[in-house]
Structures are given as structure tokens and as C-alpha cells.
Design a protein around this motif. Sequence first.
Motif, PDB file in Angstrom:
ATOM      1  N   SER A   1       0.789  -1.114  -0.101  1.00 45.34           N
ATOM      2  CA  SER A   1      -0.001   0.059  -0.068  1.00 45.34           C
ATOM      3  C   SER A   1       0.838   1.309   0.019  1.00 45.34           C
ATOM      4  N   LEU A   2       2.078   1.055   0.599  1.00 50.78           N
ATOM      5  CA  LEU A   2       2.742   2.281   0.647  1.00 50.78           C
ATOM      6  C   LEU A   2       3.531   2.523  -0.461  1.00 50.78           C
ATOM      7  N   LYS A   3       4.031   1.568  -1.114  1.00 48.98           N
ATOM      8  CA  LYS A   3       4.467   1.717  -2.690  1.00 48.98           C
ATOM      9  C   LYS A   3       3.730   2.036  -3.487  1.00 48.98           C
ATOM     10  N   GLN A   4       2.257   1.809  -3.491  1.00 49.50           N
ATOM     11  CA  GLN A   4       1.364   2.318  -4.471  1.00 49.50           C
ATOM     12  C   GLN A   4       1.107   3.828  -4.278  1.00 49.50           C
ATOM     13  N   VAL A   5       1.033   4.241  -3.265  1.00 48.63           N
ATOM     14  CA  VAL A   5       0.789   5.719  -2.863  1.00 48.63           C
ATOM     15  C   VAL A   5       2.038   6.498  -3.071  1.00 48.63           C
ATOM     16  N   MET A   6       3.272   5.896  -2.969  1.00 48.35           N
ATOM     17  CA  MET A   6       4.429   6.871  -3.065  1.00 48.35           C
ATOM     18  C   MET A   6       4.681   6.826  -4.429  1.00 48.35           C
ATOM     19  N   ASP A   7       4.517   5.649  -5.308  1.00 45.31           N
ATOM     20  CA  ASP A   7       4.607   5.756  -6.696  1.00 45.31           C
ATOM     21  C   ASP A   7       3.838   6.627  -7.578  1.00 45.31           C
ATOM     22  N   LEU A   8       2.742   6.758  -7.168  1.00 45.41           N
ATOM     23  CA  LEU A   8       1.895   7.874  -8.185  1.00 45.41           C
ATOM     24  C   LEU A   8       1.966   9.205  -7.389  1.00 45.41           C
ATOM     25  N   ASN A   9       1.861   9.161  -6.059  1.00 45.92           N
ATOM     26  CA  ASN A   9       1.587  10.593  -5.430  1.00 45.92           C
ATOM     27  C   ASN A   9       3.025  11.539  -5.361  1.00 45.92           C
ATOM     28  N   LEU A  10       4.178  10.797  -4.989  1.00 45.97           N
ATOM     29  CA  LEU A  10       5.468  11.296  -5.011  1.00 45.97           C
ATOM     30  C   LEU A  10       6.370  11.180  -6.259  1.00 45.97           C
ATOM     31  N   TYR A  11       6.474   9.855  -6.664  1.00 46.20           N
ATOM     32  CA  TYR A  11       7.662   9.429  -7.845  1.00 46.20           C
ATOM     33  C   TYR A  11       6.991  10.008  -8.962  1.00 46.20           C
ATOM     34  N   GLY A  12       5.677   9.922  -9.283  1.00 48.80           N
ATOM     35  CA  GLY A  12       4.896  10.266 -10.532  1.00 48.80           C
ATOM     36  C   GLY A  12       5.086  11.778 -10.714  1.00 48.80           C
ATOM     37  N   THR A  13       4.809  12.398  -9.726  1.00 50.90           N
ATOM     38  CA  THR A  13       4.509  14.055  -9.629  1.00 50.90           C
ATOM     39  C   THR A  13       6.068  14.497  -9.968  1.00 50.90           C
ATOM     40  N   PHE A  14       7.176  14.111  -9.215  1.00 49.73           N
ATOM     41  CA  PHE A  14       8.364  14.429  -9.216  1.00 49.73           C
ATOM     42  C   PHE A  14       9.078  14.207 -10.623  1.00 49.73           C
TER      43      PHE A  14
ATOM     44  N   LEU B   1      10.536  30.114 -22.771  1.00 56.46           N
ATOM     45  CA  LEU B   1       9.139  31.099 -22.776  1.00 56.46           C
ATOM     46  C   LEU B   1       8.480  31.166 -21.407  1.00 56.46           C
ATOM     47  N   GLY B   2       8.919  30.288 -20.451  1.00 60.00           N
ATOM     48  CA  GLY B   2       8.575  30.350 -19.075  1.00 60.00           C
ATOM     49  C   GLY B   2       7.229  29.430 -19.125  1.00 60.00           C
ATOM     50  N   GLY B   3       6.976  29.146 -17.797  1.00 59.85           N
ATOM     51  CA  GLY B   3       5.532  28.280 -17.622  1.00 59.85           C
ATOM     52  C   GLY B   3       5.276  28.141 -16.184  1.00 59.85           C
ATOM     53  N   SER B   4       4.225  27.546 -15.899  1.00 59.91           N
ATOM     54  CA  SER B   4       3.361  27.430 -14.602  1.00 59.91           C
ATOM     55  C   SER B   4       3.339  26.059 -14.243  1.00 59.91           C
ATOM     56  N   MET B   5       3.700  25.539 -13.241  1.00 60.02           N
ATOM     57  CA  MET B   5       3.236  24.147 -12.536  1.00 60.02           C
ATOM     58  C   MET B   5       2.606  24.386 -11.282  1.00 60.02           C
ATOM     59  N   LEU B   6       1.543  23.366 -11.149  1.00 60.17           N
ATOM     60  CA  LEU B   6       0.700  23.342  -9.939  1.00 60.17           C
ATOM     61  C   LEU B   6       0.765  21.821  -9.655  1.00 60.17           C
ATOM     62  N   LEU B   7       0.929  21.499  -8.141  1.00 60.80           N
ATOM     63  CA  LEU B   7       1.070  20.379  -7.734  1.00 60.80           C
ATOM     64  C   LEU B   7      -0.385  20.240  -6.618  1.00 60.80           C
ATOM     65  N   MET B   8      -0.976  19.077  -6.698  1.00 58.18           N
ATOM     66  CA  MET B   8      -2.188  19.033  -5.967  1.00 58.18           C
ATOM     67  C   MET B   8      -1.658  18.192  -4.656  1.00 58.18           C
ATOM     68  N   SER B   9      -1.745  19.160  -3.507  1.00 56.83           N
ATOM     69  CA  SER B   9      -1.598  18.623  -2.237  1.00 56.83           C
ATOM     70  C   SER B   9      -2.960  18.170  -1.466  1.00 56.83           C
ATOM     71  N   SER B  10      -3.032  18.449  -0.270  1.00 55.86           N
ATOM     72  CA  SER B  10      -4.263  17.886   0.523  1.00 55.86           C
ATOM     73  C   SER B  10      -4.148  18.662   2.034  1.00 55.86           C
ATOM     74  N   VAL B  11      -5.273  18.850   2.492  1.00 55.21           N
ATOM     75  CA  VAL B  11      -5.225  19.213   3.793  1.00 55.21           C
ATOM     76  C   VAL B  11      -4.570  18.406   4.895  1.00 55.21           C
ATOM     77  N   THR B  12      -4.633  16.938   4.242  1.00 49.37           N
ATOM     78  CA  THR B  12      -4.012  15.986   5.047  1.00 49.37           C
ATOM     79  C   THR B  12      -2.411  16.207   5.060  1.00 49.37           C
TER      80      THR B  12
ATOM     81  N   MET C   1       1.686  11.969   4.427  1.00 46.25           N
ATOM     82  CA  MET C   1       3.143  12.145   4.132  1.00 46.25           C
ATOM     83  C   MET C   1       3.349  12.569   2.672  1.00 46.25           C
ATOM     84  N   THR C   2       2.778  11.878   1.950  1.00 44.83           N
ATOM     85  CA  THR C   2       3.005  12.177   0.516  1.00 44.83           C
ATOM     86  C   THR C   2       2.762  13.609  -0.198  1.00 44.83           C
ATOM     87  N   LYS C   3       1.442  14.006   0.627  1.00 47.74           N
ATOM     88  CA  LYS C   3       1.143  15.301   0.222  1.00 47.74           C
ATOM     89  C   LYS C   3       1.834  16.510   0.832  1.00 47.74           C
TER      90      LYS C   3
END
Length: 255
Positions: A108-121, A136-147, A160-162
Motif C-alpha cells: 500500500s505504501l509503494k502504491q501511494v508513493m509511486d503515484l503521488n510522489l514518484y510520478g509527480t516528481f 518562454l517560461g511556464g507554470s506548474m501546479l501540484l495537488m496537495s491536500s489538507v492532510t 506524508m506524500t502530500k
Amino acid sequence: MTDKKFTGQVAIITGAGQGIGFEIARQLALEGASVILNDIHEALAINASTEIQKQGCICHAVAGDVSNVEFIQHLVDEAVDKFGKLTIIIANAGITTFGEFLDYQPESLKQVMDLNLYGTFFLTQKAAIQIKKQGLGGSMLLMSSVTGHQAHKNLAAYGMTKAGLEMLAKSLVVELSEYSITINTIAPGATLTERTLMDSEYLATWSRITPLGKPATVADIANAALFFVSPASRHITGQSLVVDGGWTATSPSPY
């Protein structure tokens, strides 16, 4: 002459087949952006893209798993091949896994880490390389959480991932600012989506414990997202905005 503020912009939005990601994609497209809409489920991606196209907008579906680096590179390449450049990244794809800490399993930890952190990174990395190349520059937005801000029962791994994503955005200010790339995060609280509304008690519970008296809509979150990737926020980077109707100020448990 057009008054659409994202005309000429090219955006990738991941996890956008429904919910928050879909509404962000829809609003960006309505404001003139050419959108690459990603979801791991092909049918969802195609249906969502078709719905946006029906509104007279430019949207191209690319289904695949954004925890896979080869696919991430394909996604970036597809944006450039289809629309000539890439200027906006919204890393919305993520997964929530619930579980008590003392019983939480490695898979379960690997699953959530792979997508939320590894994938976003690596989505951020591959997109930044492309945006730097364009000059030309640009904008990036990462989706966190109140958690990522407040402790929440059974969500230690997810929270932890957020929190990690918010630190990633702060860290990348140092590395991306010289290329005129801004990077920020949004931390949504309880939000009404297709998934959360599967819980028949969700609306009543979160209306009771949210100071403003109701959970967010997907439009509430999308409004904040569009601000962060618009010219209106061109001097804002490394920041996180909580969109939760005041819940983190009091943090009552839904349990």
C-alpha cells in the motif's frame, strides 16, 4: 482580439477523467488553453475530452499511468507534437490509501508513493526540461491536500506524500525560477466529487464540521488552480493555498 486569458497556452492535466481534474481541464479549455487530458482509464479520458470538445474547446485525451517515467515522457512529447509547446503542468493524479499505521502494508505504501510522489516528481522534471528548452517560461501546479497540513486518522501515508509535494514545490523554486517557471500547490479539503459522493453520509458530515457550512465543489478548487497558472500569479511561487472552507482552522474529525 480575445479576452480568454489562456489563449496560446498548452496544458497537461493528469488524473482529469472526472472530479477536480476534469473541472480544471474544462475551465482551462474554456479560457482558451489547448489541453492534454490524462487519466489512467482510457474510457474516462476519452469521454472527458469529448465532453470538453463539445463545448467548443481544444482537448486531446492521452490515457496512461503517470507513475511510469516512460509514459510521462510520452505525455510531454504528445503535448509538443500536438500543439507545438508546453507551458502549464497540473499534477492532479493521485491515489488515497487508508489504513491504520500499525497494520499498514508495504504494498500500500509503494502504491501511494509511486503515484503521488514518484510520478509527480518526474512529471515536473520532464515538463521543466521541455519548458526550459522553449525559453518562454511556464507554470506548474501540484495537488496537495489538507492532510499534508493536519493529522487525519488512517491517512498517515497519504498525508506524508502530500506534505512531500509541498516541500518539492518549495525546493524547486531554487532550481526553476531562473527559467521563469513558477511552481505552487493547492491543498483541497473535503470536496464533492463522483468518488466522495459514493458515501451517502459525506455531504452531511462535512457540512457539519466545515466552518463555512459545506464542502468544496470541484469549481471551487478549479478556480484556485486557474489563478495559480494564470498571469495574475506570475510573481507567486513556492506557495501552498488551502481551499477547505476553514476546516484546518478547527480540524474536527469526521469520525
